[in-house]
Design a protein around this motif. Structure first.
Motif, PDB file in Angstrom:
ATOM      1  N   SER A  74       1.230   8.807  -6.342  1.00  0.00           N
ATOM      2  CA  SER A  74       1.214  10.227  -5.971  1.00  0.00           C
ATOM      3  C   SER A  74       2.031  11.084  -6.934  1.00  0.00           C
ATOM      4  O   SER A  74       1.984  12.314  -6.874  1.00  0.00           O
ATOM      5  CB  SER A  74       1.771  10.400  -4.547  1.00  0.00           C
ATOM      6  OG  SER A  74       3.130   9.999  -4.491  1.00  0.00           O
TER       7      SER A  74
ATOM      8  N   LYS B  32       1.018   3.803  -3.076  1.00  0.00           N
ATOM      9  CA  LYS B  32       0.631   5.189  -2.787  1.00  0.00           C
ATOM     10  C   LYS B  32       1.706   6.167  -3.227  1.00  0.00           C
ATOM     11  O   LYS B  32       1.406   7.236  -3.786  1.00  0.00           O
ATOM     12  CB  LYS B  32       0.361   5.333  -1.287  1.00  0.00           C
ATOM     13  CG  LYS B  32      -0.194   6.699  -0.889  1.00  0.00           C
ATOM     14  CD  LYS B  32      -0.515   6.740   0.584  1.00  0.00           C
ATOM     15  CE  LYS B  32      -1.067   8.105   0.979  1.00  0.00           C
ATOM     16  NZ  LYS B  32      -1.378   8.161   2.427  1.00  0.00           N
TER      17      LYS B  32
ATOM     18  N   SER C 118      -1.256  10.597 -10.555  1.00  0.00           N
ATOM     19  CA  SER C 118      -2.171  10.986  -9.483  1.00  0.00           C
ATOM     20  C   SER C 118      -3.610  11.147  -9.959  1.00  0.00           C
ATOM     21  O   SER C 118      -4.564  10.911  -9.202  1.00  0.00           O
ATOM     22  CB  SER C 118      -1.690  12.300  -8.839  1.00  0.00           C
ATOM     23  OG  SER C 118      -1.617  13.316  -9.833  1.00  0.00           O
TER      24      SER C 118
ATOM     25  N   ALA D   7      -8.558   6.115  -4.893  1.00  0.00           N
ATOM     26  CA  ALA D   7      -8.092   5.452  -3.669  1.00  0.00           C
ATOM     27  C   ALA D   7      -8.457   3.968  -3.679  1.00  0.00           C
ATOM     28  O   ALA D   7      -7.690   3.120  -3.216  1.00  0.00           O
ATOM     29  CB  ALA D   7      -8.706   6.141  -2.455  1.00  0.00           C
TER      30      ALA D   7
ATOM     31  N   HIS E 179      -5.994   2.163  -5.792  1.00  0.00           N
ATOM     32  CA  HIS E 179      -4.732   1.994  -5.054  1.00  0.00           C
ATOM     33  C   HIS E 179      -4.779   0.723  -4.204  1.00  0.00           C
ATOM     34  O   HIS E 179      -3.827  -0.067  -4.179  1.00  0.00           O
ATOM     35  CB  HIS E 179      -4.485   3.199  -4.143  1.00  0.00           C
ATOM     36  CG  HIS E 179      -4.242   4.470  -4.892  1.00  0.00           C
ATOM     37  ND1 HIS E 179      -4.130   5.691  -4.270  1.00  0.00           N
ATOM     38  CD2 HIS E 179      -4.087   4.724  -6.213  1.00  0.00           C
ATOM     39  CE1 HIS E 179      -3.914   6.629  -5.165  1.00  0.00           C
ATOM     40  NE2 HIS E 179      -3.885   6.065  -6.360  1.00  0.00           N
ATOM     41  N   LYS E 180      -5.894   0.530  -3.502  1.00  0.00           N
ATOM     42  CA  LYS E 180      -6.020  -0.619  -2.605  1.00  0.00           C
ATOM     43  C   LYS E 180      -6.035  -1.932  -3.384  1.00  0.00           C
ATOM     44  O   LYS E 180      -5.421  -2.922  -2.961  1.00  0.00           O
ATOM     45  CB  LYS E 180      -7.300  -0.496  -1.779  1.00  0.00           C
ATOM     46  CG  LYS E 180      -7.278   0.651  -0.776  1.00  0.00           C
ATOM     47  CD  LYS E 180      -8.588   0.714  -0.001  1.00  0.00           C
ATOM     48  CE  LYS E 180      -8.578   1.875   0.992  1.00  0.00           C
ATOM     49  NZ  LYS E 180      -9.868   1.970   1.726  1.00  0.00           N
TER      50      LYS E 180
ATOM     51  N   LYS F   2       0.834  -1.210   0.000  1.00  0.00           N
ATOM     52  CA  LYS F   2       0.000   0.000   0.000  1.00  0.00           C
ATOM     53  C   LYS F   2       0.863   1.253   0.000  1.00  0.00           C
ATOM     54  O   LYS F   2       0.587   2.218  -0.728  1.00  0.00           O
ATOM     55  CB  LYS F   2      -0.922  -0.001   1.221  1.00  0.00           C
ATOM     56  CG  LYS F   2      -2.155  -0.876   1.080  1.00  0.00           C
ATOM     57  CD  LYS F   2      -3.043  -0.755   2.305  1.00  0.00           C
ATOM     58  CE  LYS F   2      -4.317  -1.582   2.140  1.00  0.00           C
ATOM     59  NZ  LYS F   2      -5.193  -1.488   3.347  1.00  0.00           N
ATOM     60  N   THR F   3       1.921   1.222   0.796  1.00  0.00           N
ATOM     61  CA  THR F   3       2.818   2.380   0.865  1.00  0.00           C
ATOM     62  C   THR F   3       3.522   2.611  -0.472  1.00  0.00           C
ATOM     63  O   THR F   3       3.599   3.739  -0.966  1.00  0.00           O
ATOM     64  CB  THR F   3       3.867   2.170   1.973  1.00  0.00           C
ATOM     65  OG1 THR F   3       3.200   1.968   3.218  1.00  0.00           O
ATOM     66  CG2 THR F   3       4.791   3.373   2.074  1.00  0.00           C
TER      67      THR F   3
END
Length: 439
Positions: A81, A77, A86, A91, A94-95, A73-74
Motif C-alpha cells: 500500500s 498488504k 501500490s 490484488a 498480493h495473495k 496477507k496483512t
C-alpha cells in the motif's frame, strides 16, 4: 470447525496414517510373538504423536501455511500500500506473495522440527523428502514456462510439430534420463540409493550378484580378459551351479564372458532371453500391481472396475517387463550382436568396461511410453528424486543443514503458491492430495 483449522487436521491425519500403516503391517507380518507385537504396536502409535515425526511435520507445513496466511496477507498488504509499490502489484499478486511467504516459513519450521529429534546424528535423513519436493517445484516452474511459451508461439502462429512432440514426450524423456541414472547407480554405486529401493530393483532384475560384482571389477580394473588376476573363482561356481563348464567363468581362458551367463544359463539366444525376461518380469509385476489397482477401485465395485484394474495392471506390468527386457537386450546388442560386428578392432574389455551398462541404462527407460501420459508424469516424479540423490551426499555435517532447509522451504513455497494460483499446475497425486487437504 473453523476453516483455518481443517487443513492442519487433514494434513496431520494423512501424515499419521502414512507413518503408522506400513509399520503396523510390517509388525503384523513379522511373525513376532503376541506380547512383542503388542509392545511394538503401542510404541509405534506413541512415536507417531512425537513432534519430530512425519504426522507433526505434515500438520505444521500445510496447517502452518493456512494459519500464517492471514498474517502474511496483512503484512504484504501494508507493504504494497506504500506509494512506491501500490501501482506495481495487483490484488492477485498480493495473495500470491502472501502464500509464498506463509508456506516458506511453515516449510522451514516443519523440516527443522522433523530433523530435531536426532541432534547428534549426521544430517541427511530427510534428503529424500527434500528432493521429492524440489522435483515437484521444478515440474511446476518448467511446466509454467513451457505453457507460456506455447501460448505465445500459438498466438504468433509459430508453434511447430517438433515443439508439440517435445511437449508430449517431455515426461518420457525425463523418466528415461532419471531411470538411467538410477540403474547406473544400482550397478556401480548402490549405496547412493535408498536401501528399500535398491532391494526392490535387485528383486526385479533377477540377476545373480556375482555377475554384478564381475561388472564392477571389470570397471575397476581387477577383472581383465586374457590375464590371470585371481578372478576365476568368482564366476566359476556360478557356471557350475547352472550346469555349465567352470572354465566359462575364467576371464583368462574365456573371452568375453558368454552371453549365456548373463542369460542365467537359460539359453544362448539373446532374443529368446529378452522374451523370457519380459514374461517373467510381467508376471512378477502383475502379482504386485493387480491387488493395488483392485483396492483403489473397491469403493465402487463392478465388472467395469474389475476390468479397468486388470487392464491397468497388465499395462503397467508390460512397462516393467519391457524395461527389464530392453535393458538385457541392449547389453547383448552392444557386446555381441552389433558392437563387435561394426567395430571388430575394439577389444571385449571396451564393451564390458561400463559401456554395456550405459547402453542398457540409456534405452530401458523408454519403455515408459507403454504407460499413459498421466502415468508417465507420475513415474517421472517418483524416479527423479532418486536420481538427484545419486549425485548428492546422503549424510552431511549438521552445520550445512540450513541449505537443505532453505531448499525445502523454497520448493514447498513454489508448490503451494502454484497450487493457490492454478490447481491444475500441480500435477498428479501431489495436486490431488493437496486438493483434499486444502479444500
Amino acid at each position: 470447525m473453523p476453516q483455518y483449522i481443517r487443513p492442519l487436521l487433514r494434513a496431520y491425519s494423512l501424515g499419521y496414517v502414512s507413518f503408522v500403516s506400513p509399520r503396523l503391517l510390517h509388525i503384523l507380518l513379522s511373525r513376532a510373538n503376541k506380547s512383542k507385537s503388542e509392545a511394538f504396536i503401542i510404541e509405534t502409535l506413541r512415536k507417531a504423536f512425537e513432534l519430530n515425526r512425519f504426522p507433526a511435520f505434515c500438520g505444521i507445513t500445510v496447517g502452518g501455511w493456512r494459519l500464517l496466511l492471514p498474517v502474511t496477507k496483512t503484512v504484504v498488504k501494508q507493504i504494497c500500500s506504500l506509494p512506491s509499490y501500490s501501482k506495481n502489484f495487483s490484488a492477485t499478486t498480493h495473495k500470491l506473495i502472501a502464500n509464498f511467504f506463509a508456506s516458506f516459513i511453515s516449510g522451514a519450521v516443519g523440516l527443522q522440527l522433523l530433523n530435531g529429534g536426532y541432534p547428534e546424528a549426521p544430517a541427511g535423513r530427510t534428503l529424500d523428502l527434500t528432493l521429492w519436493t524440489a522435483t515437484r517445484a521444478l515440474d511446476v516452474l518448467v511446466g509454467e514456462l513451457w505453457l507460456r511459451r506455447k501460448k505465445r508461439r500459438l498466438e504468433s502462429g509459430n508453434w511447430s510439430r517438433f515443439e508439440d512432440g517435445i511437449g508430449k514426450l517431455a515426461d518420457a524423456m525425463a523418466f528415461s534420463l532419471t531411470a538411467g541414472i538410477v540403474m547406473f547407480a544400482w550397478f556401480y554405486i548402490p549405496e547412493q540409493l535408498p536401501r528399500a529401493y535398491n532391494q526392490w530393483i535387485t528383486g526385479m532384475s533377477n540377476l545373480d550378484s556375482r555377475l554384478i560384482v564381475a561388472l564392477r571389477r571389470i570397471r575397476g580394473g581387477e577383472f581383465i580378459y586374457g590375464e590371470d588376476t585371481g578372478q576365476a573363482d568368482l564366476l566359476g561356481p556360478y557356471c557350475k551351479m547352472m550346469g555349465l563348464l567352470e572354465v566359462l567363468g575364467d576371464p583368462q581362458r574365456t573371452v568375453p564372458i558368454p552371453c549365456r551367463l548373463i542369460h542365467s544359463g537359460w539359453t544362448d539366444n539373446c532374443e529368446k532371453h529378452a522374451v523370457w525376461r519380459f514374461w517373467s518380469s510381467w508376471t512378477k509385476a502383475f502379482v504386485m500391481y493387480f491387488p493395488l489397482n483392485l483396492v483403489t477401485r473397491l469403493r465402487r465395485p463392478s465388472l467395469k472396475s474389475l476390468s479397468q484394474a486388470l487392464l491397468q495392471s497388465a499395462r503397467s506390468s508390460a512397462f516393467l517387463g519391457a524395461f527389464v527386457a530392453i535393458f538385457y537386450y541392449s547389453v547383448c546388442l552392444t557386446r555381441t550382436r552389433l558392437g563387435p560386428r561394426f567395430f571388430p578392432n575394439l577389444s571385449p574389455m571396451f564393451w564390458d568396461n561400463g559401456l554395456i551398462v550405459k547402453m542398457g541404462c540409456t534405452l530401458c527407460g523408454w519403455s515408459v511410453l507403454i504407460e499413459s501420459p498421466a502415468r508417465r508424469a507420475e513415474m517421472s516424479a517418483f524416479v527423479a528424486p532418486k536420481a538427484l540423490g545419486v549425485v548428492l551426499p546422503r549424510k552431511y555435517s549438521r552445520k550445512h543443514q540450513w541449505r537443505e532447509v532453505l531448499a525445502f522451504a523454497l520448493s514447498f513455497a513454489v508448490v503451494m503458491t502454484a497450487f493457490h494460483a492454478n490447481k491444475a499446475r500441480v500435477r498428479g497425486v501431489t495436486g490431488r492430495v493437496l486438493g483434499r487437504i486444502v479444500a
